[in-house]
Motif scaffolding. Structure first.
Motif, mmCIF file in Angstrom:
data_model
loop_
_atom_site.group_PDB
_atom_site.id
_atom_site.type_symbol
_atom_site.label_atom_id
_atom_site.label_comp_id
_atom_site.label_asym_id
_atom_site.label_seq_id
_atom_site.Cartn_x
_atom_site.Cartn_y
_atom_site.Cartn_z
ATOM 1 N N SER A 180 31.472 35.587 31.416
ATOM 2 C CA SER A 180 32.390 34.779 32.229
ATOM 3 C C SER A 180 32.248 35.134 33.706
ATOM 4 O O SER A 180 32.108 36.301 34.061
ATOM 5 C CB SER A 180 33.827 34.988 31.763
ATOM 6 O OG SER A 180 34.206 36.320 32.013
ATOM 7 N N PHE B 50 34.407 35.071 35.960
ATOM 8 C CA PHE B 50 35.694 35.408 36.589
ATOM 9 C C PHE B 50 36.296 36.639 35.921
ATOM 10 O O PHE B 50 35.908 37.001 34.801
ATOM 11 C CB PHE B 50 36.676 34.235 36.476
ATOM 12 C CG PHE B 50 36.809 33.686 35.082
ATOM 13 C CD1 PHE B 50 37.683 34.282 34.165
ATOM 14 C CD2 PHE B 50 36.057 32.572 34.667
ATOM 15 C CE1 PHE B 50 37.798 33.782 32.883
ATOM 16 C CE2 PHE B 50 36.173 32.076 33.374
ATOM 17 C CZ PHE B 50 37.039 32.678 32.481
ATOM 18 N N ARG C 180 42.926 33.851 36.954
ATOM 19 C CA ARG C 180 41.474 33.973 36.833
ATOM 20 C C ARG C 180 40.927 33.969 38.244
ATOM 21 O O ARG C 180 41.176 33.033 39.013
ATOM 22 C CB ARG C 180 40.897 32.799 36.063
ATOM 23 C CG ARG C 180 41.181 32.885 34.589
ATOM 24 C CD ARG C 180 40.577 31.731 33.859
ATOM 25 N NE ARG C 180 40.912 31.813 32.448
ATOM 26 C CZ ARG C 180 40.473 30.983 31.537
ATOM 27 N NH1 ARG C 180 39.678 29.966 31.886
ATOM 28 N NH2 ARG C 180 40.815 31.122 30.275
ATOM 29 N N VAL C 181 40.189 35.022 38.576
ATOM 30 C CA VAL C 181 39.681 35.151 39.939
ATOM 31 C C VAL C 181 38.164 35.289 39.879
ATOM 32 O O VAL C 181 37.635 36.034 39.038
ATOM 33 C CB VAL C 181 40.292 36.395 40.634
ATOM 34 C CG1 VAL C 181 39.848 36.470 42.089
ATOM 35 C CG2 VAL C 181 41.804 36.379 40.544
ATOM 36 N N SER C 182 37.493 34.568 40.745
ATOM 37 C CA SER C 182 36.032 34.591 40.773
ATOM 38 C C SER C 182 35.512 36.012 40.954
ATOM 39 O O SER C 182 36.053 36.791 41.743
ATOM 40 C CB SER C 182 35.544 33.692 41.919
ATOM 41 O OG SER C 182 34.171 33.910 42.110
ATOM 42 N N HIS D 42 35.972 35.714 46.172
ATOM 43 C CA HIS D 42 36.920 35.986 45.079
ATOM 44 C C HIS D 42 38.113 35.043 45.087
ATOM 45 O O HIS D 42 39.270 35.459 45.219
ATOM 46 C CB HIS D 42 37.409 37.439 45.136
ATOM 47 C CG HIS D 42 36.283 38.440 45.081
ATOM 48 N ND1 HIS D 42 35.517 38.635 43.959
ATOM 49 C CD2 HIS D 42 35.794 39.287 46.021
ATOM 50 C CE1 HIS D 42 34.609 39.567 44.210
ATOM 51 N NE2 HIS D 42 34.753 39.973 45.466
ATOM 52 N N SER D 43 37.788 33.757 45.028
ATOM 53 C CA SER D 43 38.882 32.787 45.064
ATOM 54 C C SER D 43 39.622 32.720 43.731
ATOM 55 O O SER D 43 39.068 33.027 42.675
ATOM 56 C CB SER D 43 38.326 31.406 45.434
ATOM 57 O OG SER D 43 37.173 31.147 44.670
ATOM 58 N N ILE D 44 40.887 32.330 43.821
ATOM 59 C CA ILE D 44 41.733 32.215 42.622
ATOM 60 C C ILE D 44 41.347 30.910 41.918
ATOM 61 O O ILE D 44 41.498 29.814 42.474
ATOM 62 C CB ILE D 44 43.228 32.162 43.003
ATOM 63 C CG1 ILE D 44 43.608 33.289 43.968
ATOM 64 C CG2 ILE D 44 44.115 32.162 41.753
ATOM 65 C CD1 ILE D 44 43.598 34.675 43.398
ATOM 66 N N LEU D 45 40.828 30.998 40.714
ATOM 67 C CA LEU D 45 40.382 29.799 39.993
ATOM 68 C C LEU D 45 41.520 29.181 39.195
ATOM 69 O O LEU D 45 41.551 27.982 38.943
ATOM 70 C CB LEU D 45 39.244 30.164 39.030
ATOM 71 C CG LEU D 45 38.029 30.846 39.662
ATOM 72 C CD1 LEU D 45 37.041 31.271 38.580
ATOM 73 C CD2 LEU D 45 37.349 29.921 40.669
ATOM 74 N N HIS D 46 42.421 30.046 38.773
ATOM 75 C CA HIS D 46 43.486 29.549 37.909
ATOM 76 C C HIS D 46 44.654 30.523 38.012
ATOM 77 O O HIS D 46 44.467 31.737 38.066
ATOM 78 C CB HIS D 46 42.980 29.484 36.454
ATOM 79 C CG HIS D 46 44.026 29.095 35.465
ATOM 80 N ND1 HIS D 46 44.402 27.793 35.243
ATOM 81 C CD2 HIS D 46 44.785 29.844 34.632
ATOM 82 C CE1 HIS D 46 45.355 27.765 34.320
ATOM 83 N NE2 HIS D 46 45.602 28.996 33.940
ATOM 84 N N ARG D 47 45.849 29.983 38.050
ATOM 85 C CA ARG D 47 47.027 30.868 38.096
ATOM 86 C C ARG D 47 48.097 30.284 37.185
ATOM 87 O O ARG D 47 48.422 29.106 37.280
ATOM 88 C CB ARG D 47 47.548 30.973 39.532
ATOM 89 C CG ARG D 47 48.728 31.948 39.687
ATOM 90 C CD ARG D 47 49.362 31.811 41.061
ATOM 91 N NE ARG D 47 48.582 32.394 42.141
ATOM 92 C CZ ARG D 47 48.725 33.633 42.602
ATOM 93 N NH1 ARG D 47 49.624 34.429 42.042
ATOM 94 N NH2 ARG D 47 48.014 34.069 43.612
ATOM 95 N N ASP E 25 47.185 36.166 46.902
ATOM 96 C CA ASP E 25 45.758 35.850 46.755
ATOM 97 C C ASP E 25 44.892 37.034 47.173
ATOM 98 O O ASP E 25 43.880 37.346 46.543
ATOM 99 C CB ASP E 25 45.398 34.619 47.610
ATOM 100 C CG ASP E 25 45.934 33.334 46.984
ATOM 101 O OD1 ASP E 25 46.669 33.445 45.962
ATOM 102 O OD2 ASP E 25 45.643 32.242 47.499
#
Lengths: 123, 855
Positions: free
Chosen positions: B323, B325, B349-351, B356-361, B373
């Motif tokens: 994965s 992330f 879920r963070v890249s 390291h952007s937040i993909l899902h919260r 963030d």
């Protein structure tokens, strides 16, 4: 006794001493006794918020102590805390009015949760 | 028996003549030893098979199993050697040496210590890294790496080492008592398990610490006190040796005590050491193949972090090692609320790659966002760094304190739901057509898979004691304490909790399907309700859904690679390989025995040989023999009862015995073969039929120089109900048939020895070759030496051996004529054809004395 306090009934002196000390440290008024007879005497003299009762005591059977306590103070909350796991003994205890059944060694934080639950249930 | 053996031995070559009673006693003595040896052999082979099976079956076994089986095996082999020595009148004592050598090696394997407990009792965290793992346990060694090698922030503190725990236990002499209580504990008996566990923990918690150790702990604790106004509180964390190794999480099995003040530090330490014997830890070790001595409890004593927010960080998705992330779970306060499943947590879920952007919260229920963030990105960087350092995806506990500083509390290899290759979820791989509507859906998949069973809700310790095997565990909160039920549960459904909960980690390890955070579970699922839990798809169905259950993955072999597994594997090196395969080989000797299997093989082989020679070794008084009455038979058949070979109504004073009095099963079979077919051969031997042939052969010594007297032409059956030894001298040939048909397969054998005389060498060889071929085809192991041969068959069921005895009976009568008529290979082939046809009929037919010799 107006304060919500705990009576620890167990024949293991070290266990009683440590538990009472820890409870006090966390703000719970508590005391301990080492026999069934002493427990009944203390309950007759004072109204404890929760009685933590071991089932194997040197002078009396724990179930018998539970019944005596409930006779003296029918609304008292007795939590069975035993190292001798027995489903039938537990069922018998709950039938005779025990508030809860816990197996030793109980995590201290879990015990505190149970005490909170007993206190919150009110008289 | 010794008397007879002595007497027999002294007359070995002279064959003492024994009275009927003496002969019977000798036979019974031998037979008793033989049977006892075969029983021991049987036991030994079963034990070996059981141990080999344990390696592949994946069922849990502990050192009690390994030690118990090795001991039982050694005892049985020792017995075999003793019985063989007695059976063989004192021979084979040289077996003692290889036996001692092999069992000594086994003992060394079993006693091996896997845990080093030498060294200092306390190590400050500044000195801890991977190299100190044998002193501080893996959890603390990893934390030391995080701090001292990776350079990340961890709480200050020290480790109370394995050496300290050992000193504590030894100072109080507790181990013997602990082992005594654990010995024979039935883990399926929950009441016994909890009672024994509580008793052992009480024993340890109430024992005094050695004064020196107590002082050392308190002194190091003192050094953590920076003199700030608030009271110094520490966390005591278990760090068992063996814990957190790559496939074994021991998640939540042992204790952690938080917010411990100075006066309780030593008591908390003792309780954590005692936590090694928590009920779930006892069960877990057994399931995973850890011995109690494989685990030593090291304890980290770390300053409490004044946590604003805490949680768990997976450097990869637990079910997907590729994965891109990291997964973060966060909740206000201490990390323990996330891992014990008691708090709802926010999930991110963070890249894995910058920025390291937040993909899902996914926020916890109606809670405001707890993690910024930037904090998410810092955690992602940390996860990737730790994964790079340790070389494998990590499961990390962390806290951010009130001033915003990130602390790492723990980092360990990430356990996975499934191997990376089988990622497909059941929802996508299973046909959803035809499935009934689920009664519940939602939650998170804490452990993939499908399980079916009756609902059993656990709310209290009392419920825990009553939990039935094979039920679906339904709970409100996934407390780690419920882990002791995972070896009994087929699935877990919890109303609260996340995949980061310790219980989820253990469920994944045991491949128990689990859905956590499933609303309305307790209200909907009632005790006894049969349900199918599809954890992968997050659905619960009423009843049994075969199409889903068919997709359930096989359970992993949890034992593989564990210390107990390794010890069993090493032990088997000295047990199962079979080096002595060929009894004819010059290496088939006592000194050639390298394993216990070799010893069983050698003892069994020699025991059978010793029994074979019974008839040869013991002479007997003629008065012991009864003449078999066969009408019109010119041959003399004599029968000697060794035990229970005659029917009860037989008169022991009688000089004659009729076939109807013969209770010996193998003798009856041989006889049936002898009389099944009349001789249909060519003229030279057809005069007067079969009886005449026998008559001629037995009555005319001049036909065979080996037959020198009338006595020698007597043919003797030595019999008991299940045993028969027949010596036949018919004309040119000497043959010996012996059979034993016992209660156990291992007792069963048929042996045949054949030696021919007269005729020219070519004929003798043709004859032997023909018999060899026939017997080989009938399943015998044949050894041929010039014109003598032995053929043996062992460990076959009685009906099979009875057929072979009929074959031998047939051959005794018919082959003796072969070389008289067999001039060349062509004729041999033609007789072979005739014999094979007869034998086929014989083995198909229940022959009941169709022809008597001479009729």
């Amino acid at each position: 006794m107006s304060e919500f306090s705990i009576l620890v009934v167990d024949d293991e002196e070290e266990f009683v001493a440590t538990l009472v000390q820890r409870l006090r440290k966390r703000g719970w008024a508590s005391e301990g006794v080492l026999s069934g007879g002493a427990a009944i005497a203390r309950v007759a003299a004072s109204d404890f918020g929760v009685i933590l009762l071991d089932m194997r005591l040197p002078d009396m059977d724990g179930g018998q102590v539970l019944q005596e306590i409930k006779k003296i103070r029918p609304t008292s909350r007795v939590v069975i805390l035993t190292g001798h796991a027995s489903a039938s003994e537990g069922e018998e205890g709950i039938k005779n009015g025990a508030f809860d059944y816990l197996l030793k060694p109980v995590e201290f934080e879990t015990l505190l949760e149970k005490l909170e639950a007993a206190r919150n249930r009110g008289p | 028996m010794t008397f007879f053996l002595d007497r027999l031995t002294s007359f070995f070559h002279g064959k003492p003549r024994l009275t009927p009673a003496e002969l019977q006693a000798a036979f019974r003595g031998h037979y008793k030893e033989f049977r006892a040896l075969l029983t021991a052999n049987n036991n030994a082979l079963e034990l070996m098979a059981e141990m080999e099976q344990a390696l592949t079956a994946g069922h849990p076994f502990g050192m009690a199993f390994v030690r118990g089986n090795c001991t039982a095996l050694s005892v049985n082999i020792y017995k075999m050697i003793q019985h063989l020595t007695r059976l063989a009148d004192g021979k084979y004592t040289e077996l003692d040496q290889p036996f001692r050598a092999i069992t000594k090696q086994l003992e060394q394997v079993i006693a091996s210590r896997l845990v080093s407990t030498e060294g200092r009792t306390i190590l400050p965290m500044t000195e801890v890294d991977a190299s100190t793992v044998d002193q501080v346990g893996e959890k603390m060694a990893n934390l030391g790496e995080v701090r001292n090698r990776v350079g990340l922030r961890t709480p200050d503190g020290f480790v109370i080492t394995a050496s300290a725990a050992r000193q504590f236990i030894e100072a109080n002499n507790l181990q013997v008592e602990i082992n005594r209580r654990l010995k024979g504990l039935d883990l399926d008996n929950l009441e016994a398990l909890y009672t024994v566990s509580a008793g052992i923990q009480s024993l340890i918690s109430n024992a005094p610490l050695p004064a020196e150790l107590e002082e050392a702990i308190l002194s190091h604790h003192q050094q953590l006190d920076t003199g700030t106004q608030t009271e110094l509180l520490v966390a005591l964390r278990s760090s068992a040796l063996g814990e957190d190794s790559s496939n074994v999480s021991f998640a939540g099995q042992y204790r952690t005590q938080l917010n411990v003040s100075r006066e309780f530090v030593t008591q908390a330490y003792k309780e954590i050491v005692a936590g090694k014997y928590k009920s779930q830890a006892i069960v877990y070790r057994q399931q995973r193949g850890y011995r109690n001595q494989d685990v030593q409890m090291c304890v980290g004593c770390l300053r409490m972090v004044d946590a604003a927010i805490s949680g768990v960080l997976y450097s990869r998705a637990p079910d997907d090692p590729r994965s891109p992330f990291v997964i973060i779970q966060a909740a206000p306060g201490l990390a323990s609320t996330v891992v014990d499943g008691s708090a709802a947590s926010e999930q991110l879920r963070v890249s894995r790659t910058a920025p390291h952007s937040i993909l899902h919260r996914q926020a916890a229920t109606e809670q405001s966002q707890s993690l910024t963030d930037n904090q998410g990105a810092e955690l992602a960087t940390t996860g990737v760094r730790l994964e790079e350092h340790f070389g494998t995806p990590q499961d990390i506990e962390w806290s951010i304190d009130q001033s915003g500083q990130l602390y790492i509390l723990q980092s360990r290899p990430l356990g996975r739901t499934l191997s990376g290759e089988t990622q497909e979820t059941i929802e996508t791989s299973a046909p959803t057509d035809g499935l009934p509507p689920p009664i519940l859906r939602g939650g998170v998949c804490a452990s993939q898979g499908v399980g079916y069973g009756p609902v059993f809700t656990v709310r209290s310790s009392l419920d825990l004691l009553r939990f039935p095997k094979g039920a679906v565990l339904v709970i409100e909160t996934p407390y780690p304490d419920w882990a002791s039920l995972l070896n009994r549960a087929v699935a877990v459904v919890s109303e609260t909790g996340q995949m980061a909960a310790h219980l989820a980690t253990v469920a994944r390890e045991f491949r128990i399907p689990a859905i956590f955070g499933l609303n309305q579970a307790l209200a909907t699922l009632k005790n006894g309700h049969l349900i199918t839990v599809d954890a992968t798809a997050g659905k619960v169905y009423g009843g049994r859904v075969e199409s889903l259950l068919a997709l359930a993955a096989p359970k992993p072999n949890l034992m593989a690679g564990s210390p107990v597994y390794k010890i069993l594997t090493q032990a088997l090196v000295h047990i199962t390989p079979l080096n002595l395969t060929d009894p004819a080989s010059p290496f088939f000797r006592a000194e050639g025995c390298q394993t216990l299997h070799d010893l069983t093989r050698f003892c069994h082989e020699k025991a059978v040989v010793e029994m074979f020679t019974f008839g040869e070794r013991y002479g007997f008084d003629d008065k012991a023999a009864k003449q078999l009455v066969v009408e019109n038979s010119p041959a003399q058949w004599w029968v000697i009862d060794l035990d229970d070979g005659f029917a009860p109504d037989f008169d022991p004073e009688s000089r004659y015995v009729y076939l109807g009095h013969i209770a010996s099963v193998p003798m009856q079979a041989i006889w049936q073969g002898m009389v099944a077919f009349p001789w249909g051969g060519p003229p030279p031997v057809s005069l007067g039929g079969l009886g005449s042939i026998i008559f001629q052969s037995t009555k005319n010594p001049s036909l065979d120089p080996a037959v020198r007297s009338a006595m020698a032409s007597k043919n003797y059956f030595l019999i008991s109900k299940n045993f028969c030894n027949l010596s036949v001298r018919l004309g040119y040939h000497f043959a010996l048939v012996e059979a034993n048909l016992g209660e156990f397969l291992t007792e069963n054998y048929v042996s045949f020895q054949f030696k021919g005389g007269a005729a020219d060498e070519n004929r003798r060889l043709l004859r032997i070759r023909l018999i060899s071929e026939i017997l080989t085809e009938s399943g015998f192991r044949v050894e041929q030496k010039v014109d003598a041969m032995t053929a043996r068959i062992e460990k076959k069921p009685t009906p099979f051996l009875l057929e072979r005895l009929r074959v031998l009976g047939y051959l005794l009568i018919h082959t003796r004529q072969i070389d008289m008529v067999m001039a060349d290979e062509g004729m041999a082939a033609s007789y072979r054809q005739k014999i094979m046809a007869d034998l086929l009929t014989l083995m198909d037919t229940k022959t009941e004395g169709r022809h008597d010799p001479g009729t």
